[in-house]
Design a protein around this motif. Structure first.
Motif, mmCIF file in Angstrom:
data_model
loop_
_atom_site.group_PDB
_atom_site.id
_atom_site.type_symbol
_atom_site.label_atom_id
_atom_site.label_comp_id
_atom_site.label_asym_id
_atom_site.label_seq_id
_atom_site.Cartn_x
_atom_site.Cartn_y
_atom_site.Cartn_z
ATOM 1 N N ALA A 103 0.835 -1.204 0.000
ATOM 2 C CA ALA A 103 0.000 0.000 0.000
ATOM 3 C C ALA A 103 0.869 1.254 0.000
ATOM 4 O O ALA A 103 0.623 2.199 -0.761
ATOM 5 N N GLY A 104 1.901 1.265 0.847
ATOM 6 C CA GLY A 104 2.785 2.412 0.912
ATOM 7 C C GLY A 104 3.553 2.609 -0.381
ATOM 8 O O GLY A 104 3.677 3.729 -0.888
ATOM 9 N N GLY A 105 4.072 1.510 -0.934
ATOM 10 C CA GLY A 105 4.812 1.599 -2.185
ATOM 11 C C GLY A 105 3.934 2.065 -3.333
ATOM 12 O O GLY A 105 4.339 2.917 -4.136
ATOM 13 N N SER A 106 2.716 1.526 -3.419
ATOM 14 C CA SER A 106 1.800 1.920 -4.493
ATOM 15 C C SER A 106 1.413 3.389 -4.373
ATOM 16 O O SER A 106 1.349 4.118 -5.376
ATOM 17 N N ASP A 157 1.379 -6.851 -7.303
ATOM 18 C CA ASP A 157 1.724 -7.618 -6.101
ATOM 19 C C ASP A 157 0.715 -7.380 -4.982
ATOM 20 O O ASP A 157 0.324 -8.309 -4.271
ATOM 21 N N TRP A 158 0.307 -6.134 -4.810
ATOM 22 C CA TRP A 158 -0.653 -5.785 -3.758
ATOM 23 C C TRP A 158 -1.980 -6.508 -3.974
ATOM 24 O O TRP A 158 -2.592 -7.024 -3.030
ATOM 25 N N THR A 159 -2.421 -6.578 -5.213
ATOM 26 C CA THR A 159 -3.707 -7.202 -5.517
ATOM 27 C C THR A 159 -3.656 -8.719 -5.376
ATOM 28 O O THR A 159 -4.601 -9.335 -4.875
ATOM 29 N N ALA A 160 -2.548 -9.316 -5.807
ATOM 30 C CA ALA A 160 -2.481 -10.772 -5.864
ATOM 31 C C ALA A 160 -2.011 -11.426 -4.567
ATOM 32 O O ALA A 160 -2.531 -12.478 -4.170
ATOM 33 N N ASP A 161 -1.027 -10.842 -3.895
ATOM 34 C CA ASP A 161 -0.386 -11.507 -2.758
ATOM 35 C C ASP A 161 -1.267 -11.560 -1.519
ATOM 36 O O ASP A 161 -2.119 -10.692 -1.310
ATOM 37 N N ASP A 162 -0.993 -12.576 -0.698
ATOM 38 C CA ASP A 162 -1.738 -12.732 0.560
ATOM 39 C C ASP A 162 -1.491 -11.567 1.506
ATOM 40 O O ASP A 162 -2.353 -11.240 2.335
ATOM 41 N N GLU A 163 -0.327 -10.933 1.404
ATOM 42 C CA GLU A 163 -0.027 -9.792 2.265
ATOM 43 C C GLU A 163 -0.760 -8.532 1.820
ATOM 44 O O GLU A 163 -0.759 -7.527 2.532
ATOM 45 N N GLY A 164 -1.378 -8.590 0.654
ATOM 46 C CA GLY A 164 -2.166 -7.475 0.137
ATOM 47 C C GLY A 164 -3.642 -7.841 0.141
ATOM 48 O O GLY A 164 -4.206 -8.252 1.157
ATOM 49 N N LEU A 165 -4.277 -7.733 -1.017
ATOM 50 C CA LEU A 165 -5.700 -8.063 -1.123
ATOM 51 C C LEU A 165 -5.946 -9.566 -1.209
ATOM 52 O O LEU A 165 -7.073 -10.023 -0.990
#
Length: 256
Positions: A103-106, A157-165
């Motif tokens: 989130a911060g990187g995006s 990465d944010w959308t796909a990864d478990d640490e994201g969405l």
């Protein structure tokens, strides 16, 4: 009869936006993901060192692109690939090594992208790709593209990864593919600025390519196919070469 290899007067040094352009853009962004991962992960160079290597390659190709007197398809797409690889490793470094998260990187990269577009518009009065025929426009163009490629990696990465969405590679591909389809509908069915639609599509093709690339080379346990990163990158590069050989590209014509 005018030589078809010579661009018309006022032609830009970037390709006309066609269906083939978008197909090649998605393939190039997928190659950026597998190629970036190949150097940073498979070769064990790490995100920071890989970013330095790809940044040097990016700077070299941008310099060659700016020195060129006209549009060269092979040089243009080599530069695009350079932006996608440096975007991959730079986003991974920001998201993971710096600890600011997806989130911060995006958010940071979105701010940089918008700042680049605003500065470009305020300086030259347009951000249309057809205007990319002067050194100043080229600098803004390639800086903007580099930010868009890096942002796209972080978004994917944010959308796909478990640490994201946590939508997984398939779910993320559907999200970004659907968004691109909506932009295509808007292009034909509305009067929304073509320049706005172009940059929206340009940004969204990157996360689509990122999640497809991750799907190809990530372990099966994480939802990927676990393909060899070098082999996947080679096949994607071969596909781009075939498209360049089969489909002759023309420069985008400037509006007068």
């Amino acid at each position: 009869m005018r030589d078809l290899a010579t661009p018309p007067a006022g032609a830009a040094k970037v390709p006309a936006v066609t269906l083939v352009f978008w197909v090649m853009k998605v393939i190039a962004t997928t190659l950026g993901e597998t190629g970036g991962d190949a150097l940073s992960m498979s070769a064990g160079l790490g995100y920071l060192a890989s970013t330095a290597v790809f940044a040097a390659v990016f700077a070299l190709f941008v310099g060659l692109q700016m020195r060129a007197s006209r549009f060269h398809p092979w040089l243009y797409w080599a530069t695009i690939i350079a932006t996608t690889t440096v975007g991959t490793t730079l986003a991974d470094f920001a998201d993971r090594s710096l600890g600011i998260g997806y989130a911060g990187g995006s958010s940071l990269l979105l701010a940089l992208l918008l700042a680049s577009l605003i500065a470009w518009y305020r300086t030259l009065g347009t951000v249309a790709v057809e205007s990319v025929s002067t050194p100043a426009a080229e600098v803004f163009y390639w800086v903007t593209i580099m930010f868009s490629q890096t942002l796209g990696t972080a978004l994917g990465d944010w959308t796909a990864d478990d640490e994201g969405l946590g939508l997984g590679y398939g779910g993320a591909a559907l999200i970004f593919g659907g968004a691109l389809a909506a932009i295509a509908v808007a292009y034909y069915a509305t009067r929304i600025s073509r320049t706005v639609l172009f940059w929206a599509a340009f940004v969204l093709t990157r996360p689509l390519g990122a999640v497809v690339g991750d799907f190809l080379d990530k372990p099966v346990a994480k939802g990927g196919l676990n393909l060899d990163r070098y082999a996947a990158s080679g096949l994607l590069l071969a596909a781009l070469v075939v498209l360049l050989l089969v489909f002759r590209q023309r420069p985008a014509a400037r509006a007068h």
